[in-house]
Design a protein around this motif. Structure first.
Motif, short mmCIF file in Angstrom:
data_model
loop_
_atom_site.label_atom_id
_atom_site.label_comp_id
_atom_site.label_asym_id
_atom_site.label_seq_id
_atom_site.Cartn_x
_atom_site.Cartn_y
_atom_site.Cartn_z
N GLY A 26 -5.52 0.97 9.54
CA GLY A 26 -5.57 1.43 8.16
C GLY A 26 -6.79 2.28 7.87
N LEU A 27 -6.88 2.72 6.62
CA LEU A 27 -8.06 3.45 6.16
C LEU A 27 -9.10 2.42 5.74
N GLY A 28 -10.26 2.47 6.33
CA GLY A 28 -11.30 1.53 5.98
C GLY A 28 -11.58 1.54 4.49
N CYS A 29 -11.71 0.36 3.90
CA CYS A 29 -11.95 0.27 2.45
C CYS A 29 -13.37 0.65 2.07
N GLY A 30 -14.27 0.70 3.07
CA GLY A 30 -15.67 0.90 2.75
C GLY A 30 -16.37 -0.40 2.44
N HIS A 31 -15.66 -1.50 2.54
CA HIS A 31 -16.21 -2.84 2.33
C HIS A 31 -15.80 -3.68 3.53
N ALA A 32 -16.75 -3.94 4.42
CA ALA A 32 -16.44 -4.64 5.66
C ALA A 32 -15.77 -5.99 5.40
N GLU A 33 -16.23 -6.67 4.35
CA GLU A 33 -15.67 -8.00 4.05
C GLU A 33 -14.19 -7.90 3.73
N LEU A 34 -13.78 -6.86 3.00
CA LEU A 34 -12.38 -6.69 2.64
C LEU A 34 -11.57 -6.18 3.82
N ASP A 35 -12.15 -5.27 4.61
CA ASP A 35 -11.45 -4.76 5.79
C ASP A 35 -11.02 -5.90 6.71
N GLN A 36 -11.87 -6.88 6.86
CA GLN A 36 -11.58 -8.00 7.76
C GLN A 36 -10.40 -8.84 7.28
N LEU A 37 -10.10 -8.77 5.99
CA LEU A 37 -9.03 -9.59 5.43
C LEU A 37 -7.67 -8.90 5.49
N LEU A 38 -7.66 -7.58 5.56
CA LEU A 38 -6.42 -6.83 5.48
C LEU A 38 -5.91 -6.44 6.86
N GLN A 39 -4.60 -6.46 7.00
CA GLN A 39 -4.00 -6.06 8.27
C GLN A 39 -4.32 -4.60 8.56
N GLY A 40 -4.69 -4.31 9.79
CA GLY A 40 -5.05 -2.95 10.15
C GLY A 40 -6.46 -2.58 9.76
N GLN A 41 -7.21 -3.57 9.23
CA GLN A 41 -8.62 -3.36 8.88
C GLN A 41 -8.78 -2.31 7.78
N GLY A 42 -7.93 -2.36 6.76
CA GLY A 42 -8.12 -1.44 5.65
C GLY A 42 -6.85 -1.15 4.88
N TRP A 43 -6.91 -0.12 4.02
CA TRP A 43 -5.74 0.29 3.24
C TRP A 43 -4.68 0.85 4.16
N GLN A 44 -3.43 0.52 3.89
CA GLN A 44 -2.32 0.97 4.71
C GLN A 44 -1.59 2.14 4.03
N PRO A 45 -1.64 3.35 4.60
CA PRO A 45 -0.86 4.46 4.04
C PRO A 45 0.61 4.09 3.98
N GLY A 46 1.30 4.58 2.98
CA GLY A 46 2.70 4.25 2.82
C GLY A 46 2.92 2.95 2.08
N SER A 47 1.90 2.52 1.33
CA SER A 47 2.03 1.24 0.64
C SER A 47 1.46 1.31 -0.77
N LEU A 48 1.91 0.35 -1.56
CA LEU A 48 1.47 0.21 -2.94
C LEU A 48 0.54 -1.00 -3.03
N VAL A 49 -0.62 -0.81 -3.61
CA VAL A 49 -1.59 -1.89 -3.81
C VAL A 49 -1.62 -2.22 -5.30
N GLU A 50 -1.22 -3.42 -5.66
CA GLU A 50 -1.25 -3.83 -7.06
C GLU A 50 -2.59 -4.50 -7.37
N VAL A 51 -3.19 -4.09 -8.47
CA VAL A 51 -4.50 -4.60 -8.86
C VAL A 51 -4.43 -5.16 -10.28
N PRO A 52 -4.06 -6.42 -10.44
CA PRO A 52 -4.13 -7.02 -11.79
C PRO A 52 -5.58 -7.33 -12.13
N TYR A 53 -5.97 -7.09 -13.36
CA TYR A 53 -7.36 -7.35 -13.75
C TYR A 53 -7.40 -7.82 -15.19
N ALA A 54 -8.34 -8.70 -15.48
CA ALA A 54 -8.45 -9.29 -16.82
C ALA A 54 -9.39 -8.49 -17.71
N THR A 55 -10.40 -7.87 -17.11
CA THR A 55 -11.43 -7.18 -17.89
C THR A 55 -11.59 -5.75 -17.40
#
Length: 230
Positions: A26-55
């Protein structure tokens, strides 16, 4: 019918029997901690990332700054953000303002249509869209458009949407941390694994690797017309 009988008939899914899918870098998120959690070590092209937020302003946009700063040649599309972003702050973070497109729609139908067009054409390094209530069918259609255009889309929605079915392969819940340069992120859904509890990320500006920056600046794909999302 007993559990043993159900297992023999193949009517019960076993996690140990899941066939592993090929992992695409994947495309590295620029945050090593998050890269380690995601498959492919980053954002996956061809996909939708949903970001619910309260504030609003909890850090949901700063989470994407490394990706946005790497997009120096291709467009970054923002569709109906709740506020007009402060241009000097974006410029100071390294975002190319001359490659940023801001769209204001007249209706939810137009908003979805615009996001779908951009995703399906693959003409942007990232498509950011702010949606309120939206049907699962419409979100599935956006995911299909992202897959067709090998595009990367980020959909920002109210926090209540985190309990609804997710059409995309990734859903992240950002929450403010006590430290101003930190952001707590829970991975509610990601490809190839179970949901993950809160992790605290540093929001200090980071850069993507050379490969990720190269992918983010690839030439735009050719245009294709699609029907509006209803």
């Amino acid at each position: 019918m007993s559990l043993e009988q159900l297992l023999e008939r193949g009517a019960v899914w076993r996690a140990s029997e899941v066939v592993a899918e090929p992992v695409v870098a994947g495309l590295g998120c620029g945050h090593a901690e998050l890269d380690q959690l995601l498959q492919g070590q980053g954002w996956q092209p061809g996909s939708l990332v949903e970001v619910p937020y309260a504030t609003e302003g909890c850090g949901e946009l700063r989470l994407l700054f490394p990706l946005l700063t790497a997009s120096q040649e291709r467009w970054v599309l923002w569709v109906d953000p709740p506020h007009i972003s402060y241009a000097p702050a974006l410029k100071a973070a390294g975002v190319a303002l001359d490659r940023l497109l801001l769209v204001r729609s007249n209706s939810r139908r137009d908003r979805l249509w615009c996001i779908e067009q951009a995703l399906k054409r693959g003409c942007c390094s990232a498509v950011l869209g702010w949606l309120g209530d939206v049907s699962p069918r419409a979100l599935r259609r956006l995911q299909l458009a992202a897959a067709e255009g090998e595009a990367l889309g980020f959909i920002f929605r109210p926090a209540a949407s985190k309990d609804q079915a997710a059409a995309g392969p990734c859903r992240l819940l950002p929450e403010p941390d006590q430290a101003p340069d930190k952001l707590a992120v829970s991975v509610l859904k990601h490809r190839g694994g179970w949901p993950l509890s809160r992790r605290v990320l540093s929001l200090r500006q980071r850069s993507l690797g050379n490969r990720a920056a190269s992918l983010a600046s690839q030439p735009a794909a050719s245009a294709a017309r699609v029907r509006p999302v209803r």
